[in-house]
Design an enzyme around this catalytic site. Sequence first.
Site, PDB file in Angstrom:
ATOM      1  NE  ARG A  67      11.033  -4.174  21.016  1.00 47.77           N
ATOM      2  CZ  ARG A  67      10.941  -5.116  21.959  1.00 47.77           C
ATOM      3  NH1 ARG A  67      11.467  -4.898  23.163  1.00 47.77           N
ATOM      4  NH2 ARG A  67      10.328  -6.255  21.707  1.00 47.77           N
ATOM      5  CG  ASP A 124      16.178   4.381  23.234  1.00 48.29           C
ATOM      6  OD1 ASP A 124      15.406   3.409  23.369  1.00 48.29           O
ATOM      7  OD2 ASP A 124      17.392   4.326  23.507  1.00 48.29           O
ATOM      8  NE  ARG A 127      20.860   8.820  23.210  1.00 52.31           N
ATOM      9  CZ  ARG A 127      19.979   8.842  24.200  1.00 52.31           C
ATOM     10  NH1 ARG A 127      18.976   7.967  24.223  1.00 52.31           N
ATOM     11  NH2 ARG A 127      20.097   9.720  25.173  1.00 52.31           N
TER      12      ARG A 127
END
Length: 251
Positions: free
Chosen positions: A49, A51, A194
């Site tokens: 999934r 972002d 990230r």
Amino acid sequence: MRYFLELAYNGKNYFGYQIQPNQISVQEVIEDRLSKILRKKISIVGAGRTDAGVHAKKMYIHFDYEEELNVDLIKRLNSFLPKDIAAYRLFLMDDEAHARFDATSRSYNYFLSPIKDPFSFDSAWSFNRLLDVEKMNNAAKLLIKKGDFGSFAKLHTDVKTNICDVTAAFWRKNENGQLVFEITADRFLRNMVRAIVGTLVDIGLGKISIEEFSEIIEQKQRSSAGASAPAHGLYLVDVQYPKELFKNEFN
């Protein structure tokens, strides 16, 4: 019959992979196009999934369809998809194969550009401050383990565990002079890559030490780590599955 479809997409114009209320997503677009081509409601399941703003060079989805398909589906789908989503390969799978749960590893690359580049400003993090890459790589070695990576996880998600098995994590320079962070694990937490990149950049800037980075990992608190790197520099680049799940590839 269960099919796997290999895809790639530029995430710039999407609110992530997963369907969101009142926001455009990659999943929504693919389901819509497949449903129209196959003339029935098609629901897909992705390997991950990503972002909002994150890209995928290799993403797998699965869907079920009772009739036999062939490579013509790829041609028809690509003619119907927007220019920032592409379908590459179609596979007939074991009936129980699952794009998300059967994945044995996933790999991400994060691109950081040390110069102002008018051709990569929306596909890499433009960052022109001097970084100690050797120090960043020494710190990255601490990530290679099976452990709790809660310090790099987005808060208030519905995951049951923060345990991930990281098998590779390092920085390299590519042919364009960009710094590329490569990381592979069995699974990733929301925002994990990230957050790791942002914290490693703090190490490269001398804001935190390798010893402090080790403590951050052990604290398992998101507030301990650095800020997340921008989404547009992140790419899902590979997903691996057991070979026995694949029955046939349509060429």
